[in-house]
Design an enzyme around this catalytic site. Structure first.
Site, PDB file in Angstrom:
ATOM      1  N   PHE A  58       0.821  -1.210   0.000  1.00 13.25           N
ATOM      2  CA  PHE A  58       0.000   0.000   0.000  1.00 13.25           C
ATOM      3  C   PHE A  58       0.859   1.266   0.000  1.00 13.25           C
ATOM      4  O   PHE A  58       0.620   2.192  -0.772  1.00 13.25           O
ATOM      5  CB  PHE A  58      -0.922  -0.019   1.219  1.00 13.25           C
ATOM      6  CG  PHE A  58      -1.604   1.286   1.511  1.00 13.25           C
ATOM      7  CD1 PHE A  58      -2.790   1.618   0.879  1.00 13.25           C
ATOM      8  CD2 PHE A  58      -1.059   2.192   2.415  1.00 13.25           C
ATOM      9  CE1 PHE A  58      -3.424   2.825   1.135  1.00 13.25           C
ATOM     10  CE2 PHE A  58      -1.676   3.404   2.688  1.00 13.25           C
ATOM     11  CZ  PHE A  58      -2.866   3.717   2.044  1.00 13.25           C
ATOM     12  N   ASP A  59       1.870   1.307   0.872  1.00 11.36           N
ATOM     13  CA  ASP A  59       2.722   2.495   0.983  1.00 11.36           C
ATOM     14  C   ASP A  59       3.396   2.833  -0.340  1.00 11.36           C
ATOM     15  O   ASP A  59       3.376   3.975  -0.802  1.00 11.36           O
ATOM     16  CB  ASP A  59       3.815   2.268   2.038  1.00 11.36           C
ATOM     17  CG  ASP A  59       3.256   1.959   3.407  1.00 11.36           C
ATOM     18  OD1 ASP A  59       2.523   0.966   3.535  1.00 11.36           O
ATOM     19  OD2 ASP A  59       3.576   2.705   4.341  1.00 11.36           O
TER      20      ASP A  59
END
Length: 464
Positions: free
Chosen positions: A189-190
């Site tokens: 996600f990051d």
């Protein structure tokens, strides 16, 4: 996404999964720090994602005792999903998150959020890879982290230094635009969020951090690394196909370039290419020695050449030929891999010839032979990179390229050259500031105590 509440400046999200031991002391420590050091209205959000131990009950108990703490529960596992849910339901102007183990020293939090509150930057990340960062972790994790970031720089043309440090913040208006575009709900996600942000022309602020590795980490390194690599391929493919609408985000929030970037002269390119070549050759030799005992001569040669090829293409793109923007970054890497294939044929051929002529040659002779062959391949690489991969665009009186009505400037790295909103169309500014330099305002004239925003304690959400 919930509209920002001007009375709440900061929401610090703590994603948790089966953290019954660490959660209470960590939240208490975080709340104490925010009370002492942050002079804007804040809250802590505990984002429980499918814990099966006592974590949910402990989190609810903490929220009952701390007015500035809220809890959300979701039956779906995944740190990315928990962050999407927490950030998407928050009313704060700036949204942050920290890992529950608090591996990152909290003293980096004020400089992380300050440029977002002022509107100077769009996202902010903690970086463990800055020269001024102080990091304590094992060699295996260090190697994997740095290798991953090298691949990100090479394959996706990123400019941020540390994608996976669990210490980040984002403005709420930016989050509202980017979160729907992020597909991954787990550890990638990051990275996906940052790649999309950079491709959209957003400003990413980096803060060097002090970081100590958590020996009780729940992260399974090998499966996570494989998922991340698959995510890199997926995002690169989607960017090439235009599936991710970064141009639309750029038009609304992006920051256009100040001026064109001139390409170095031929002599300058030769000198720069030579510097990159020397560094690549040294890196190749070290990697070959590292892998030779495990993979054998041919396997070590291929692996070392592949890793240095990715890094070499990225370095030459940015340093030798001064191409700074994300335009065609994936295409350049694909072409660079073709050049790598040619270089591999040259070096592998030299190894085959050595094995025929001197089958019992020691490792040192193999290394010298391959290094010499690699130098020849480097010369071939320069010609192909200059004349094919990074060839200079033809001079034209009209804007070079068009995408949905947005012109692009190759000299500026392919970033659209817009005639408006250089600092972001919806850029926010905050009248309040941090620490002792806080300016007087109705919401930040004194340090915030855990009782000053008691209304947030009752805010709890759940999602299946």
């Amino acid at each position: 996404m919930t509209s920002p509440d001007s009375s709440l400046a900061l929401d610090v999200v703590v994603p948790v999964y089966n953290e019954q031991v660490a959660i209470e002391p960590s939240i208490r420590r975080l709340a104490d720090y925010l009370t002492d050091a942050v002079r804007v209205p804040w809250q802590i959000t505990v984002a429980d994602n499918a814990s099966i131990d006592e974590t949910p009950a402990i989190a609810d108990s903490i929220a009952e005792r701390y007015p500035n703490v809220r809890v959300i529960h979701t039956a779906r596992k995944g740190r990315g999903h928990a962050l999407k849910l927490a950030w998407g339901t928050s009313t704060a102007q700036v949204l942050a998150y920290v890992d529950v183990d608090l591996s990152t020293d909290l003293s980096a939090l004020p400089p992380l959020i300050a440029p977002l509150l002022s509107g100077h930057s769009d996202l902010a990340i903690g970086t463990r890879l800055s020269r001024s960062s102080r990091v304590v972790r094992g060699g295996k994790r260090e190697f994997i982290s740095r290798s991953y970031n090298v691949l990100l720089h090479g394959m996706l043309g990123v400019s941020f230094s540390d994608a996976q440090c669990g210490f980040k913040a984002i403005r709420s208006d930016v989050a509202a635009k980017l979160l729907p575009l992020v597909q991954d709900d787990a550890w990638f996600f990051d990275t996906e969020l940052l790649v999309i942000a950079q491709r959209s022309g957003l400003r990413i602020h980096e803060v060097p951090v002090d970081w100590i590795d958590d020996l009780d980490s729940r992260v399974d390194i090998v499966p996570t690394a494989m998922e991340d690599l698959r995510g890199v391929v997926r995002v690169g493919r989607d960017l090439m196909r235009g599936v991710i609408p970064v141009q639309a985000v750029y038009a609304e929030l992006g920051r256009s370039p100040i001026g064109p970037v001139a390409r170095p002269s031929f002599l300058g390119q030769v000198v720069r290419f030579g510097v990159v070549g020397v560094a690549s050759t040294l890196a190749y030799a070290l990697l070959y020695l590292l892998f030779q005992g495990v993979l054998g001569a041919q396997g070590a040669n291929f692996t070392a050449l592949l890793l240095t090829a990715v890094a070499n293409t990225w370095a030459n793109r940015r340093f030798t030929f001064r191409i700074r923007g994300p335009e065609k970054a994936a295409t350049h890497q694909f072409q660079g891999l073709i050049v790598f294939g040619i270089a591999w044929v040259i070096t592998a051929g030299s190894l085959v010839a050595l094995n025929v002529l001197a089958p019992d040659a020691p490792t040192f002779v193999e290394l010298v032979t391959l290094t010499a062959a690699n130098l020849v391949a480097t010369a071939v690489r320069f010609v192909l990179l200059r004349r094919w991969v990074f060839r200079a665009p033809k001079v034209s009186s009209s804007p070079a390229g068009d995408s949905g009505g947005l012109s692009t400037d190759p000299a500026a790295g392919g970033r659209p050259a817009l005639a408006f909103a250089q600092d972001g169309a919806t850029s926010q500014s905050a009248s309040s500031s941090l620490g002792s330099s806080a300016s007087p305002s109705s919401s930040s004239s004194s340090p915030v105590s855990p009782t000053s925003t008691s209304s947030s304690s009752s805010q709890k959400a759940s999602a299946a």
